[in-house]
Design an enzyme around this catalytic site. Structure first.
Site, PDB file in Angstrom:
ATOM      1  CG  HIS A 160      13.908 -40.839  12.463  1.00 37.31           C
ATOM      2  ND1 HIS A 160      13.069 -41.256  13.462  1.00 37.31           N
ATOM      3  CD2 HIS A 160      13.141 -40.161  11.576  1.00 37.31           C
ATOM      4  CE1 HIS A 160      11.823 -40.860  13.182  1.00 37.31           C
ATOM      5  NE2 HIS A 160      11.847 -40.191  12.046  1.00 37.31           N
ATOM      6  CB  SER A 281      45.206 -40.316  21.300  1.00 35.78           C
ATOM      7  OG  SER A 281      45.656 -41.501  21.915  1.00 35.78           O
ATOM      8  CE  LYS A 287      40.616 -41.046  18.405  1.00 35.61           C
ATOM      9  NZ  LYS A 287      40.362 -41.807  19.636  1.00 35.61           N
ATOM     10  CD  GLU A 294      34.916 -35.869  23.108  1.00 36.44           C
ATOM     11  OE1 GLU A 294      34.892 -36.897  23.790  1.00 36.44           O
ATOM     12  OE2 GLU A 294      35.913 -35.517  22.451  1.00 36.44           O
TER      13      GLU A 294
END
Ligand code: ARG
Length: 468
Positions: A160, A281, A287, A294
């Site tokens: 979970h 970024s 970043k 992704e």
């Protein structure tokens, strides 16, 4: 007068197709990817025609030499694909006529584009399955190497996405080695069923020429000719099966990618990726984004979509060939290219990725992750039924929680207020290291198990022998 666009059937057709007809009908923009397979198939067919005495040896030689020339032009990028010639088969044949002369006109004896395209596409899918198999093996090697190096690196195991029990990073990575092994097994199964030759099915009914389908099947590396000509030209289950295996593989990749994304967050901080596999970024200087992970996570969308798309194309199609089936290619090409890219990127990321053992260790100790070990100790040492042990442990966890400390830091007298028979010995099972070391059951997370498994995998994978 027949124009170039209908020179293959100009005998019956007087006019060129409407512009929009040509546009919807032409497949050359994408099926030119089948050119190498088309030429392989045509060479085998020409050689067989000569062997069976259907065309002369001289003509076959001219055809084969001409096809080699066409193949060279295509490889060199000098071949001019024409939309008016509709598809790869007619583009190649038309050019063959230029380079080989009249003999070219005999190539299409006892053959149809229906069995031609079925053959080409099977050969293409088979080639891609072989490439995917090799790529997945490389990914497994990268995972198994990292697993061996981190057989004893402790991290939290989750259910979970809540801390559950400590595991080792190596164990976690080897879970994916197993998944990709089954994926390879699925591709290998698909390949076995796919590996029959439709060539010689002709348009749908077979042919009256004395062709030798066993010869062309063997020449193209197929195990045997397909037994039913209608089936030969009209099924695309081999592509569906491959796309289904691709979808499952992409799902596995997406789960690993998702974990990398999670592990990369400052909140987790379990792994780092170098500049090679991250991006910055344009506005936020701090970043470091795991874009490759992704994108690998997202590719499953196209791949599962391709499977769904072909399912819908094939549903309810009457036998034998229908032009609908031309829609089998673009989605399959895109899905396989996407999968290959995702696998290669993942392989690079796994090699690049470095765990941060301190962060993993610290997280593994949080969340009372050795509570099961405590319950097991109560069962083993105090002979408590597991259900009672679960209850007692729950109370001890509650106590630790109220004191804001880990189980390991809870004093013995505090534990004894809940179960007086608990002794000092209990602390031997409460550390995360002891917890993972104790899980020696087959397939469990104990470092010695993990090391052995990783080494076993590497020995097989580096030999190239373990496909499933
Ligand atoms: N481009 C076609 C396809 O991909 C080739 C087969 C055409 N056959 C036909 N009967 N029109 O399906």
């Amino acid at each position: 007068m027949s124009s170039e666009s209908n020179k293959m059937w100009g005998g019956r057709f007087a006019m060129s197709p409407a512009e929009i007809m040509e546009e919807i009908n032409a497949s050359i923009a994408f099926d030119k990817a089948l050119a190498p397979q088309d030429i392989r198939g045509s060479k085998a067919h020409a050689a067989m025609l000569a062997g069976a005495g259907i065309i002369t040896k001289v003509d076959a030689e001219a055809i084969i030499a001409g096809l080699d020339k066409v193949a060279a032009e295509i490889a060199a990028g000098t071949f001019e694909f024409k939309r008016a010639l509709e598809d790869v088969h007619m583009n190649v044949e038309s050019r063959l006529k230029d380079v080989a002369g009249a003999a070219a006109g005999r190539l299409h004896t006892a053959r149809s584009r229906n069995d031609q395209v079925a053959t080409d596409f099977r050969l293409w899918v088979r080639d891609e399955i072989d490439a995917l198999n090799a790529a997945l093996r490389d990914l497994q090697i990268a995972l198994a190497r990292k697993a061996e190096a981190h057989a004893a690196t402790v991290m939290p195991g989750f259910t979970h996405l809540q801390p559950a029990q400590p595991v080792t990073f190596g164990h976690h990575l080897l879970a994916y080695v197993e998944m990709f092994a089954r994926d390879r097994g699925r591709f290998a199964d698909a390949r076995k069923r796919l590996n029959e030759s439709p060539l010689g099915s002709a348009a749908l009914a077979g042919t009256s020429f004395p062709i030798d389908r066993h010869a062309t099947a063997a020449a193209l590396g197929f195990d045997r000719p397909m037994s039913n000509s209608l089936d030969g030209v009209s099924d695309r289950d081999f592509a569906l099966e491959t796309l289904s295996a691709a979808t499952i593989t992409a799902i596995h990749l997406s789960r690993l990618a998702e974990e990398i994304v999670i592990w990369m967050t400052p909140q987790f901080g379990f792994v780092t990726l170098s500049d090679k596999f991250t991006t910055g970024s344009s506005i936020m200087p701090q970043k470091r984004n795991p874009d490759a992970a992704e994108l690998a996570r997202a590719k499953v969308g196209r791949i599962a979509g391709a499977f769904q798309s072909l399912v819908m194309v094939m549903k309810g199609l009457p036998l034998a060939y229908s032009k609908d089936m031309q829609e089998d290619k673009e989605v399959t090409f895109d899905a396989i290219a996407s999968l290959k890219l995702a696998i290669a990127a993942m392989t690079g990321m796994i090699a690049d990725l470095e765990p941060v053992p301190e962060r993993m260790r610290a997280a593994a100790g949080r969340g009372f992750s050795t509570a099961t070990d405590l319950a097991d100790w109560l069962v083993r040492v105090l002979a408590m039924p597991f259900r009672d042990a679960h209850h007692v442990t729950g109370s001890i966890v509650k106590l630790a929680e109220s004191r804001g400390c880990d189980l390991e830091a809870l004093p013995l007298d505090a534990m004894q207020t809940i179960e007086p028979r608990i002794t000092q010995d209990v602390y031997t099972v409460l550390s995360v290291e002891n917890s993972v070391e104790s899980r020696t059951s087959y397939g469990g997370t104990a470092p010695q198990n993990v090391r052995k498994m990783a080494q076993g995998w590497l020995a097989c994978l580096e030999l190239g022998s373990k496909s499933g």
